[in-house]
Structure formats: C-alpha cells, structure tokens
Write a protein that holds these residues in place. Structure first.
Motif, mmCIF file in Angstrom:
data_model
loop_
_atom_site.group_PDB
_atom_site.id
_atom_site.type_symbol
_atom_site.label_atom_id
_atom_site.label_comp_id
_atom_site.label_asym_id
_atom_site.label_seq_id
_atom_site.Cartn_x
_atom_site.Cartn_y
_atom_site.Cartn_z
ATOM 1 N N ALA A 52 -63.490 11.744 -31.402
ATOM 2 C CA ALA A 52 -62.512 10.954 -30.658
ATOM 3 C C ALA A 52 -61.420 10.431 -31.580
ATOM 4 C CB ALA A 52 -63.220 9.791 -29.954
ATOM 5 N N LEU A 53 -61.797 9.948 -32.760
ATOM 6 C CA LEU A 53 -60.806 9.424 -33.700
ATOM 7 C C LEU A 53 -59.863 10.525 -34.173
ATOM 8 C CD1 LEU A 53 -63.152 7.125 -35.818
ATOM 9 C CD2 LEU A 53 -61.338 6.374 -34.265
ATOM 10 N N VAL A 54 -60.424 11.687 -34.517
ATOM 11 C CA VAL A 54 -59.592 12.804 -34.961
ATOM 12 C C VAL A 54 -58.664 13.258 -33.842
ATOM 13 C CG1 VAL A 54 -59.665 15.207 -35.717
ATOM 14 C CG2 VAL A 54 -61.235 13.562 -36.715
ATOM 15 N N SER A 55 -59.170 13.280 -32.613
ATOM 16 C CA SER A 55 -58.367 13.733 -31.468
ATOM 17 C C SER A 55 -57.241 12.759 -31.158
ATOM 18 C CB SER A 55 -59.266 13.911 -30.241
ATOM 19 O OG SER A 55 -60.251 14.897 -30.469
ATOM 20 N N LEU A 56 -57.479 11.465 -31.353
ATOM 21 C CA LEU A 56 -56.421 10.482 -31.115
ATOM 22 C C LEU A 56 -55.250 10.717 -32.052
ATOM 23 C CD1 LEU A 56 -55.308 7.923 -29.805
ATOM 24 C CD2 LEU A 56 -56.660 6.579 -31.436
ATOM 25 N N GLY A 57 -55.548 10.911 -33.342
ATOM 26 C CA GLY A 57 -54.469 11.203 -34.283
ATOM 27 C C GLY A 57 -53.759 12.496 -33.951
ATOM 28 N N MET A 58 -54.524 13.517 -33.549
ATOM 29 C CA MET A 58 -53.928 14.800 -33.189
ATOM 30 C C MET A 58 -53.024 14.658 -31.967
ATOM 31 S SD MET A 58 -53.793 18.036 -34.063
ATOM 32 C CE MET A 58 -55.290 18.478 -34.961
ATOM 33 N N ALA A 59 -53.407 13.791 -31.031
ATOM 34 C CA ALA A 59 -52.603 13.600 -29.828
ATOM 35 C C ALA A 59 -51.201 13.119 -30.180
ATOM 36 C CB ALA A 59 -53.291 12.604 -28.892
ATOM 37 N N VAL A 71 -56.969 17.940 -40.380
ATOM 38 C CA VAL A 71 -57.808 16.799 -40.031
ATOM 39 C C VAL A 71 -59.281 17.029 -40.374
ATOM 40 C CG1 VAL A 71 -56.282 15.857 -38.267
ATOM 41 C CG2 VAL A 71 -57.926 17.652 -37.648
ATOM 42 N N GLY A 72 -59.792 18.252 -40.200
ATOM 43 C CA GLY A 72 -61.187 18.525 -40.514
ATOM 44 C C GLY A 72 -61.477 18.372 -41.997
ATOM 45 N N ALA A 125 -51.543 24.032 -45.775
ATOM 46 C CA ALA A 125 -51.634 23.858 -47.225
ATOM 47 C C ALA A 125 -52.490 22.639 -47.577
ATOM 48 C CB ALA A 125 -50.243 23.722 -47.823
ATOM 49 N N THR A 126 -52.276 21.520 -46.890
ATOM 50 C CA THR A 126 -53.059 20.316 -47.191
ATOM 51 C C THR A 126 -54.509 20.469 -46.736
ATOM 52 O OG1 THR A 126 -52.194 19.316 -45.142
ATOM 53 C CG2 THR A 126 -51.126 18.698 -47.214
ATOM 54 N N MET A 127 -54.736 21.288 -45.712
ATOM 55 C CA MET A 127 -56.116 21.568 -45.308
ATOM 56 C C MET A 127 -56.887 22.210 -46.456
ATOM 57 S SD MET A 127 -57.523 24.143 -42.312
ATOM 58 C CE MET A 127 -57.031 25.610 -43.213
ATOM 59 N N LEU A 128 -56.260 23.209 -47.085
ATOM 60 C CA LEU A 128 -56.901 23.888 -48.209
ATOM 61 C C LEU A 128 -57.052 22.944 -49.404
ATOM 62 C CD1 LEU A 128 -55.009 27.294 -47.974
ATOM 63 C CD2 LEU A 128 -57.325 26.790 -47.186
ATOM 64 N N GLY A 242 -63.542 23.452 -38.128
ATOM 65 C CA GLY A 242 -63.375 23.564 -36.690
ATOM 66 C C GLY A 242 -63.054 22.256 -35.988
ATOM 67 N N TRP A 243 -63.061 21.136 -36.733
ATOM 68 C CA TRP A 243 -62.735 19.867 -36.097
ATOM 69 C C TRP A 243 -61.313 19.859 -35.561
ATOM 70 C CZ3 TRP A 243 -64.983 14.733 -38.349
ATOM 71 C CH2 TRP A 243 -66.367 14.846 -38.450
ATOM 72 N N GLU A 244 -60.405 20.498 -36.278
ATOM 73 C CA GLU A 244 -59.017 20.540 -35.802
ATOM 74 C C GLU A 244 -58.917 21.290 -34.481
ATOM 75 O OE1 GLU A 244 -59.949 24.033 -38.244
ATOM 76 O OE2 GLU A 244 -60.049 21.876 -38.693
ATOM 77 N N LEU A 245 -59.752 22.311 -34.304
ATOM 78 C CA LEU A 245 -59.739 23.068 -33.050
ATOM 79 C C LEU A 245 -60.303 22.227 -31.908
ATOM 80 C CD1 LEU A 245 -60.930 26.560 -34.360
ATOM 81 C CD2 LEU A 245 -58.592 25.702 -34.056
ATOM 82 N N PHE A 246 -61.363 21.472 -32.184
ATOM 83 C CA PHE A 246 -61.905 20.561 -31.169
ATOM 84 C C PHE A 246 -60.841 19.552 -30.764
ATOM 85 C CE2 PHE A 246 -63.828 16.806 -29.521
ATOM 86 C CZ PHE A 246 -64.971 17.201 -28.838
#
Length: 324
Positions: A52-59, A71-72, A125-128, A242-246
C-alpha cells in the motif's frame, strides 16, 4: 446536459474498483470458512501494508505522467539499512530506512527534472543502482534485525488490536488524500499530468511538483522497506522484485490514468486491497484441495485479472466520451 446513461457509466468507471472489491469480499465470505475471521483479515492488512505504501507513492508519480521503476529495489535497500541500524533502536532503524528511500528519490528527482531524462530510463538506472547498493551493504545475504530494541514492533506489533503496519499505511493514505485534494500541491500534481507545458505557462511550479512526487515515492518505498525488515526479522537485499509491477497494477486498477492528470488516493487503496485479496482467495482455494495453483500460476491469474479490469475501464471511458 449529459444523459443519465453516460453519467451512470462514468460513475461505474470511477468506482468500479470499489464495486469489484466488495464483490470479491462477498464471494470469499460465502465460499470460505473464516475468510472474514480476525486472523485472516489482520494478516491480509499486515502483509499488504508494505504494498500500500509503495502504491501510494507510485500513484502520485503516475498522476504527473511519470513512472517509478525503482520502488522495489528502494524498499530492499531501505530494509537492509534499517536492519543494520536496528541494534541502535527503533528510531534509528526507521529514520535510516526513510533516509535511504529519500536518497533514491532525490536522485530520481534530480535526473528527471534537471537533466530532463525520461522517467522510465532514470528510474530504471536507479533501480539497478539501489539493488546493487543493497547487495553491497548486506554482503549478498540477509541481515538479521535486533530483537532487543523494539524495532520489530514496526512490523509485528499491534496497536489497539490493529497491526502497526496497517496503522502506518492508513495514516499515510489519509495524509495523502488530504494533500492531493485540499492543497495547491495536489492540484499542481494533477495539472502537470494533464498538460505540463500549460502548467508552466500558468506560473505553477511544475518542476518542483515533479521532483516532489519522486521524493515522496522514494520515502514511502523506504518506509515499506523498514516494515519489511521488521515484519520478517531481516533486511532482504533481493526482496522487492516485482513490487513496482504490483504498485503500477494497483494504481491502474484504481482508475488512475497512466497518461497522468487523473487519479485518486482512495481508489489506489482499494486497488491494493483488491489485488491482495486475489492472492488470499487463491490460497484459500489451494487449501480446499479442489485446485492447486503454484505461485507462478497465481501471477498468471492476477495478470489476467488486471488485463480484464483495464479493458473494462477503457470500454467504460470510451462510452463516457460518446455524444449524448
């Protein structure tokens, strides 16, 4: 004046995720024993608080027309930093994870707004980079947290009979809804997603708003990492895949347009709960013994469900645009 039919379709398009969530809850209640039992409900809320926290930021990021693929990995980095600092107490562990997330968010904000790099490329890039940093800090292994400083209460504790992670997520969503709907910042975020150039011509701080959403996304991902470490008793450098995909799925299911300009914090929360309950129901089905779906098939089912919801929303949106 629009006819009643398009108005009904528009309401369905806006609140479809809530209707689907209620229908899923009703289905689970009628089909499974203890589906709405205290243990299952609290377990679902405790586990899905991180998403939920990750999704809020993604929103917020998607509302500006951007994307955050980091984010993941940021959550994984936050979990490692929090675990390393947990022997010094709950507060240092919490602040360390938040700081790690803010650092990644700051890099995203700088690269996207100052260097004009596309969000997809910048956050890839920052994900890696965040994933590499997590592995380096952890020595390529899980980092145990301290059980003596109270740090694990952030993930395993309860407050007034409710999981602490769920309280944290609820507070974040309440603050997020107020910020989006009742502040100039929220209006600017939506304006940037609607038309960034027009937002600049109106004298609104478009770049500042774009930078802020990546800072918020990074901080919330770092906070999710803190909860991850506290809940499972270890910093997980390879967690978060996969958190970013969720998060993207929850935001899209909640009705936020990937092109930006339209979005809802409440509907994003409903999207998180909807996707979380799908996994929960699949686990109940496995328990009945009538079917046996591995985690791989569960991902297939959830992906198919996401595609179905997006297609339905696109059809409903198309019908609202038809002349009355």
């Amino acid at each position: 004046m629009p006819s009643p039919a398009p108005q009904t379709v528009r309401r369905l398009s806006r609140h479809g995720v809530v209707i689907a969530l209620l229908a899923l809850i009703l289905f689970g209640y009628l089909r499974y024993d203890n589906f709405l039992g205290t243990f299952n409900v609290l377990s679902v809320l405790r586990y899905n608080a991180m998403f939920a926290l990750v999704s809020l930021g993604m929103a917020y990021v998607i509302m500006t027309g951007g994307i955050d693929l980091s984010v993941g990995s940021t959550a994984a980095l936050g979990s490692v930093v929090a675990a390393l600092l947990s022997p010094y107490g709950l507060v240092p562990g919490l602040l360390g994870g938040l700081a790690a997330g803010l650092a990644v968010g700051a890099v995203n904000a700088l690269v996207i707004t100052r260097l004009n790099i596309l969000p997809f490329v910048a956050t890839l890039a920052t994900m890696l980079a965040a994933s590499g940093c997590a592995l380096l800090l952890a020595g390529n292994q899980s980092v145990s947290v301290s059980y003596e400083t109270g740090f694990i209460e952030l993930g395993q504790g309860d407050l007034l009979g409710f999981p602490v992670p769920a309280w944290i997520a609820l507070a974040a969503f309440l603050a997020g809804a107020i910020a989006l709907n009742l502040t100039a910042w929220g209006r600017t975020v939506l304006a940037v997603g609607g038309n960034e150039e027009a937002t600049r011509l109106m004298g609104l701080p478009a770049d500042r708003a774009k930078a802020s959403v990546y800072l918020v996304s990074g901080a919330l991902a770092g906070l999710a990492g803190v909860i991850l470490a506290a809940q499972f008793g270890a910093g997980q450098p390879i967690e978060g895949v996969g958190w970013e995909l969720f998060a993207i799925a929850a935001v899209v299911v909640g009705g936020t347009l990937l092109t930006g300009g339209v979005g809802s914090v409440g509907s994003t929360l409903a999207g998180v709960l909807l996707l979380g309950l799908i996994f929960n129901i699949l686990n109940f089905e496995n328990g009945l013994g009538q079917i046996s779906l591995s985690a791989y098939w569960q991902s297939v089912v959830r992906g198919a469900f996401l595609l179905l919801v997006v297609v339905i929303q696109a059809r409903l949106a198309g019908r609202t645009e038809e002349p009355a």
